[in-house]
Design a protein around this motif. Structure first.
Motif, PDB file in Angstrom:
ATOM      1  N   LEU A 256       0.813  -1.212   0.000  1.00  0.00           N
ATOM      2  CA  LEU A 256       0.000   0.000   0.000  1.00  0.00           C
ATOM      3  C   LEU A 256       0.848   1.265   0.000  1.00  0.00           C
ATOM      4  O   LEU A 256       0.476   2.265  -0.614  1.00  0.00           O
ATOM      5  CB  LEU A 256      -0.949  -0.004   1.201  1.00  0.00           C
ATOM      6  CG  LEU A 256      -1.999   1.109   1.207  1.00  0.00           C
ATOM      7  CD1 LEU A 256      -2.874   1.029  -0.040  1.00  0.00           C
ATOM      8  CD2 LEU A 256      -2.864   1.034   2.472  1.00  0.00           C
ATOM      9  N   GLY A 257       1.993   1.230   0.654  1.00  0.00           N
ATOM     10  CA  GLY A 257       2.858   2.409   0.670  1.00  0.00           C
ATOM     11  C   GLY A 257       3.317   2.793  -0.721  1.00  0.00           C
ATOM     12  O   GLY A 257       3.250   3.965  -1.115  1.00  0.00           O
ATOM     13  N   ALA A 258       3.767   1.805  -1.508  1.00  0.00           N
ATOM     14  CA  ALA A 258       4.217   2.070  -2.873  1.00  0.00           C
ATOM     15  C   ALA A 258       3.053   2.514  -3.746  1.00  0.00           C
ATOM     16  O   ALA A 258       3.193   3.421  -4.584  1.00  0.00           O
ATOM     17  CB  ALA A 258       4.875   0.819  -3.451  1.00  0.00           C
ATOM     18  N   ALA A 263       0.041   6.828  -6.610  1.00  0.00           N
ATOM     19  CA  ALA A 263      -1.276   7.435  -6.811  1.00  0.00           C
ATOM     20  C   ALA A 263      -1.262   8.926  -6.503  1.00  0.00           C
ATOM     21  O   ALA A 263      -1.808   9.739  -7.265  1.00  0.00           O
ATOM     22  CB  ALA A 263      -2.304   6.720  -5.930  1.00  0.00           C
ATOM     23  N   GLU A 264      -0.640   9.310  -5.392  1.00  0.00           N
ATOM     24  CA  GLU A 264      -0.610  10.722  -5.020  1.00  0.00           C
ATOM     25  C   GLU A 264       0.192  11.555  -6.008  1.00  0.00           C
ATOM     26  O   GLU A 264      -0.147  12.707  -6.269  1.00  0.00           O
ATOM     27  CB  GLU A 264      -0.054  10.866  -3.609  1.00  0.00           C
ATOM     28  CG  GLU A 264      -1.015  10.342  -2.536  1.00  0.00           C
ATOM     29  CD  GLU A 264      -0.459  10.475  -1.135  1.00  0.00           C
ATOM     30  OE1 GLU A 264       0.756  10.772  -1.012  1.00  0.00           O
ATOM     31  OE2 GLU A 264      -1.228  10.298  -0.163  1.00  0.00           O
ATOM     32  N   ALA A 265       1.226  10.937  -6.588  1.00  0.00           N
ATOM     33  CA  ALA A 265       2.006  11.651  -7.603  1.00  0.00           C
ATOM     34  C   ALA A 265       1.166  11.933  -8.842  1.00  0.00           C
ATOM     35  O   ALA A 265       1.415  12.901  -9.574  1.00  0.00           O
ATOM     36  CB  ALA A 265       3.241  10.838  -7.972  1.00  0.00           C
ATOM     37  N   LEU A 266       0.147  11.102  -9.064  1.00  0.00           N
ATOM     38  CA  LEU A 266      -0.731  11.273 -10.220  1.00  0.00           C
ATOM     39  C   LEU A 266      -1.982  12.082  -9.871  1.00  0.00           C
ATOM     40  O   LEU A 266      -2.827  12.312 -10.741  1.00  0.00           O
ATOM     41  CB  LEU A 266      -1.152   9.908 -10.761  1.00  0.00           C
ATOM     42  CG  LEU A 266      -0.021   9.039 -11.344  1.00  0.00           C
ATOM     43  CD1 LEU A 266      -0.538   7.641 -11.655  1.00  0.00           C
ATOM     44  CD2 LEU A 266       0.550   9.688 -12.601  1.00  0.00           C
ATOM     45  N   GLY A 267      -2.116  12.470  -8.597  1.00  0.00           N
ATOM     46  CA  GLY A 267      -3.255  13.273  -8.193  1.00  0.00           C
ATOM     47  C   GLY A 267      -4.452  12.479  -7.705  1.00  0.00           C
ATOM     48  O   GLY A 267      -5.565  13.017  -7.631  1.00  0.00           O
ATOM     49  N   PHE A 268      -4.268  11.189  -7.367  1.00  0.00           N
ATOM     50  CA  PHE A 268      -5.360  10.349  -6.867  1.00  0.00           C
ATOM     51  C   PHE A 268      -5.190  10.110  -5.373  1.00  0.00           C
ATOM     52  O   PHE A 268      -4.100  10.220  -4.824  1.00  0.00           O
ATOM     53  CB  PHE A 268      -5.387   8.995  -7.594  1.00  0.00           C
ATOM     54  CG  PHE A 268      -5.556   9.113  -9.079  1.00  0.00           C
ATOM     55  CD1 PHE A 268      -6.723   9.621  -9.625  1.00  0.00           C
ATOM     56  CD2 PHE A 268      -4.546   8.714  -9.949  1.00  0.00           C
ATOM     57  CE1 PHE A 268      -6.884   9.729 -10.993  1.00  0.00           C
ATOM     58  CE2 PHE A 268      -4.691   8.822 -11.313  1.00  0.00           C
ATOM     59  CZ  PHE A 268      -5.865   9.335 -11.845  1.00  0.00           C
ATOM     60  N   ARG A 269      -6.290   9.735  -4.721  1.00  0.00           N
ATOM     61  CA  ARG A 269      -6.254   9.428  -3.299  1.00  0.00           C
ATOM     62  C   ARG A 269      -6.505   7.946  -3.085  1.00  0.00           C
ATOM     63  O   ARG A 269      -7.401   7.352  -3.678  1.00  0.00           O
ATOM     64  CB  ARG A 269      -7.306  10.247  -2.559  1.00  0.00           C
ATOM     65  CG  ARG A 269      -7.066  11.747  -2.621  1.00  0.00           C
ATOM     66  CD  ARG A 269      -8.098  12.503  -1.813  1.00  0.00           C
ATOM     67  NE  ARG A 269      -8.019  12.142  -0.401  1.00  0.00           N
ATOM     68  CZ  ARG A 269      -8.821  12.647   0.530  1.00  0.00           C
ATOM     69  NH1 ARG A 269      -9.774  13.527   0.174  1.00  0.00           N
ATOM     70  NH2 ARG A 269      -8.698  12.285   1.800  1.00  0.00           N
ATOM     71  N   CYS A 270      -5.692   7.344  -2.207  1.00  0.00           N
ATOM     72  CA  CYS A 270      -5.805   5.921  -1.902  1.00  0.00           C
ATOM     73  C   CYS A 270      -6.622   5.708  -0.627  1.00  0.00           C
ATOM     74  O   CYS A 270      -6.832   6.640   0.167  1.00  0.00           O
ATOM     75  CB  CYS A 270      -4.409   5.319  -1.689  1.00  0.00           C
ATOM     76  SG  CYS A 270      -3.633   4.786  -3.214  1.00  0.00           S
TER      77      CYS A 270
END
Length: 640
Positions: A256-258, A263-270
Motif C-alpha cells: 500500500l505504501g508504494a 497514486a498521489e504523484a498522479l493526483g489520486f487518493r488511496c
C-alpha cells in the motif's frame, strides 16, 4: 507419462527426448552445489520442483517461492528456504492420474463406438457440453412479443421519464397485450409513492486473476486467451508483473505504501488500509492478484501488445486501492391506475457522478462490461444522469406530458465468446486458471467447437460427443467436476487419502465404460469396434462392427450396422486371422519378448497400412515396419 491400474495407480514418468540435453547440463551443474528450486508458487510448480529433484537425484534441495521476479522478493525467499510440500505434489499427481484415466479409457471407448478418432477429457468435455447446450437453447428458442411503457414529463432541469415496472400481473413490466400498453401510455398524471436522494459509492474491481485477465483482454484488447497468457508470461519473465497464474485477486501485504506514493504523484487518493476482495474457496494458497512488480513503472513490455496488456494490468491494480467513486442518486416511484381498477407502478432513476475516485484512472465504460453475464455484449443502457427527475414529496403528483409504447421481442441467449465461456467455467468450478487457454485450444483443435466472429459454435461432431457422454459418464456433469476439485483440495490439505480417492473414481469409471461398450457376443471377452468410413484409395465405403479380438486371431465376431449399433442378428461371414507368426527373435527394445508379424490392412479411419512387427510383451508393444521381401529374416531387417 503412463499409469498403472488399481490399487496403487502408480504413474511412470519419462524424460521428454528434447529435454535430455537440458537434463545433462543440470546434472553437471548440481554436483557439489547447494540447490534452490524456485518453480512456480502453486500446485503445478510444486510438482515440477519435485520432479526436478527426483530426476537429478537431489537429496535435500531448498524450496523457495515468490510471486514476482524482483531483487527484493527473490532475496527474501532465498533467505528463508523451505521444503517441497509433498501434499501439494501428491494432489497434482492425482489430478494428472485422474485426467489420464479418463483419457486412456473413455477416448478409446468413443472411437470403438463411433469409428475414427475421438477424445474426451475430465475438463474439456464439460466445456464442450456448455457450448452444445447453449447452441441447442438458441436453436429451440422462440421469440415472444412484449410491450414496455415509458412516461415523459418536464421539470425545471429538463425532461424526465419513468418506466413501467409492474402492472399487477407482470412484475418485470413486460406487457403482452398492446391494448393495455396503449391505455397506460395516455395517463395524464401519476402519484409519487417514494422519492429520495442518496449517495451511492462504487468500489473498484479487484486486481486481475488469470481468468479475469483473459476475459478483460478479450473484451478490451481483442486478444485470444492463449495470446494473453503468452504475453503475460513474457511480462513475468522480464520482471514486469507478478505471477500471472492465480485465482486470488488480492495484493500482498506491504504494497500500500508504494501504491499510495504513485497514486498521489498522479493526483489520486488511496484508501487508508489495503482493500481486500473475496477469495474463491478453491483458490490456491500463496497466490496473489496480478500486479506490476514496480508500481512507479507506468509502461513496460518489449512489444506493442505486451505494453497494451501491461497498461491494463497496471491500471486495474492501481485502481483497486483508490477511493470509491461517489454518485448522487435520486429514485422516484409512482403509481397510476388502469381503467380505474388496476394499480400500475413506474420507476425512474437519476445517477450523477459526484466524485470519480478510481474511475478517473480507467478507460470510460470498459469496467462495467466485465460484470455482465456476457462480457462481450455491451448493453445499450441509457445515461441515468440525463434523467431530470424533480424532487417531489411522497403523495405529490407528476404531470405526464406524453407516453410512449415500445414493442420488443425476447432474445435468444448469446453464444459463448471465449471470455464468457471462461467466466462460466470459473463460476462452475471447472478447471484451473492456468488451464483455460489450453482447454479452448483443445476443443477447437478436436473440431468440437469452432470460432466464428469471436463466438463459439458447437459443431455436429461436438453435439455427437455430448450425446454420447451425457447421462452415461459422470465426469461431464458440472457438479461432478466441482466435487473433483474438492477432493483434490482435500488431498492437498492432507485430509483425504490418494488411493481411496482414485479407487472410488476408477471403479465408477470402469462401470460406466463397460455399460457404454458393445460386448462381442461371440467370444464374450472383448468389445466390438465400429468400422465406418471410406477407403482413401478406392473411395469404397464401409460400415460394420468387428471384435477387437480379430486382429489377435482369437475371434471372428463381425456384424452389420443398424442405426449406429451392431446388428447382432446379422453376423458377417469373416474369418479370424490366423495367429500372427512369431519370429523367435527378442524385441530390440525390451529384449524380453519375441517379435510377431502383423499383416497389413485398413485402419478405422480408412487409411491403409503395411505389415509390421510387434513385441509380444503387453508392457512394451514396440512396433517396427516390415521391410519388403525380407520376412524370412525380418527381425534383422526391420525398419523403425
Amino acid at each position: 507419462m503412463s499409469v498403472e491400474g488399481p490399487p496403487d495407480f502408480i504413474p511412470s514418468y519419462q524424460v521428454i527426448p528434447r529435454k535430455h540435453d537440458t537434463l545433462r547440463r543440470l546434472s553437471r551443474l548440481v554436483v557439489g552445489a547447494e540447490v534452490y528450486l524456485a518453480t512456480d508458487p502453486d500446485r503445478e510448480g510444486e510438482s515440477i520442483a519435485w520432479h526436478v529433484a527426483d530426476v537429478l537425484g537431489l537429496q535435500a534441495p531448498k524450496r523457495v517461492r515468490f510471486t514476482e521476479l524482483s531483487e527484493a522478493t527473490v532475496k527474501a525467499a532465498v533467505a528463508k528456504p523451505e521444503r517441497i510440500d509433498m501434499a501439494l505434489v501428491e494432489a497434482q499427481e492425482v489430478r494428472r492420474v485422474w485426467d489420464r484415466l479418463v483419457g486412456y479409457t473413455v477416448s478409446p471407448a468413443l472411437s470403438r463406438r463411433y469409428g475414427g478418432s475421438w477424445s474426451a477429457g475430465r475438463v474439456q468435455s464439460p466445456a464442450v457440453r456448455l457450448v452444445v447446450e447453449r447452441e441447442r437453447e438458441i436453436r429451440d428458442f422462440q421469440a415472444a412479443t412484449y410491450f414496455n411503457v415509458r412516461l415523459y414529463g418536464q421539470s425545471a432541469e429538463g425532461t424526465w421519464w419513468l418506466d413501467l415496472v409492474g402492472d399487477g400481473t407482470q412484475p418485470d413490466g413486460r406487457l403482452t397485450t398492446r391494448a393495455v400498453a396503449d391505455r397506460l401510455a395516455v395517463l395524464e398524471s401519476v402519484a409519487v409513492t417514494h422519492c429520495a436522494d442518496e449517495v451511492e459509492r462504487e468500489n473498484p474491481p479487484p486486481p486481475f486473476t488469470t481468468s479475469s485477465l483473459q476475459q478483460a483482454a478479450s473484451v478490451e484488447l481483442k486478444f485470444a486467451p492463449e495470446k494473453t497468457m503468452e504475453l503475460a508470461q513474457a511480462l513475468y519473465e522480464h520482471g514486469h508483473i507478478t505471477y500471472h497464474r492465480t485465482d486470488n485477486p488480492n495484493l500482498g501485504d506491504g504494497v500500500l505504501g508504494a501504491v499510495t506514493e504513485v497514486a498521489e504523484a498522479l493526483g489520486f487518493r488511496c484508501v487508508g488500509t489495503l482493500r481486500q476482495f473475496p477469495v474463491p474457496r478453491s483458490a490456491q494458497r500463496g497466490h496473489l492478484g496480478i500486479a506490476p512488480s514496480a508500481w512507479e513503472r507506468h509502461a513496460a513490455g518489449e512489444t506493442a501488445d505486451e505494453r497494451k496488456l501491461y497498461a491494463m494490468i497496471w491500471r486495474r491494480a492501481l485502481a483497486s486501492q483508490l477511493e470509491a467513486a461517489a454518485y448522487l442518486v435520486r429514485r422516484v416511484e409512482a403509481s397510476g391506475v388502469d381503467l380505474g381498477k388496476r394499480a400500475v407502478q413506474f420507476v425512474g432513476r437519476r445517477r450523477v457522478l459526484q466524485s470519480p475516485g478510481w474511475r478517473a484512472l480507467m478507460l470510460p465504460g470498459v469496467e462495467a462490461l466485465y460484470d455482465a453475464e456476457d462480457p462481450e455484449t455491451p448493453q445499450a443502457a441509457e445515461r441515468d444522469s440525463d434523467n431530470a427527475l424533480p424532487l417531489v414529496k411522497k403523495g405529490g403528483w407528476l404531470r405526464v406530458g406524453r407516453g410512449e409504447v415500445e414493442e420488443k421481442k425476447t432474445r435468444a441467449p448469446q453464444r459463448y465468446s471465449e471470455a464468457s465461456l471462461i467466466r462460466r467455467l470459473e463460476r462452475e468450478g471447472v478447471g484451473r486458471p492456468a488451464t483455460y487457454a489450453e482447454i479452448l485450444r483443445r476443443i477447437r483443435n478436436a473440431e468440437y467447437v469452432e470460432l466464428k466472429r469471436r463466438r463459439l459454435h458447437a459443431t455436429p461432431r461436438g453435439e455427437q460427443l455430448i450425446d454420447a457422454l451425457a447421462g452415461r459418464f459422470g465426469f461431464v456433469d458440472l457438479a461432478y467436476t466441482r466435487e473433483v476439485e474438492e477432493q483434490l483440495d482435500g488431498i492437498a490439505a492432507g485430509e483425504k487419502q490418494r488411493n481411496a480417492v482414485l479407487g472410488a473414481f476408477y471403479d465408477r469409471l470402469m462401470d460406466e465404460v463397460s455399460g457404454f461398450d458393445f460386448g462381442c457376443p461371440v467370444c464374450r471377452k472383448r468389445p466390438l469396434r465400429h468400422m465406418v468410413g471410406a477407403d482413401r484409395e478406392t473411395g469404397a465405403t464401409y460400415d460394420y462392427w468387428v471384435c477387437l479380438g480379430e486382429r489377435k486371431g482369437d475371434c471372428d465376431g463381425a456384424f452389420a450396422d443398424k442405426d449406429g449399433s451392431p446388428d447382432i442378428d446379422r453376423p458377417l461371414e469373416r474369418r479370424a486371422s490366423a495367429p500372427a507368426p512369431s519370429s523367435g527373435t527378442p524385441c530390440p527394445k525390451c529384449g524380453a519378448a519375441k517379435l510377431r508379424l502383423i499383416p497389413g490392412g485398413v485402419s478405422a479411419g480408412g487409411k491403409r497400412y503395411g505389415a509390421f512387427w510387434r513385441c509380444d510383451a503387453p508392457r512394451c508393444g514396440e512396433k517396427f515396419w516390415d521391410k519388403p521381401n525380407t520376412r524370412a529374416n525380418a527381425p534383422k531387417e526391420v525398419v523403425k
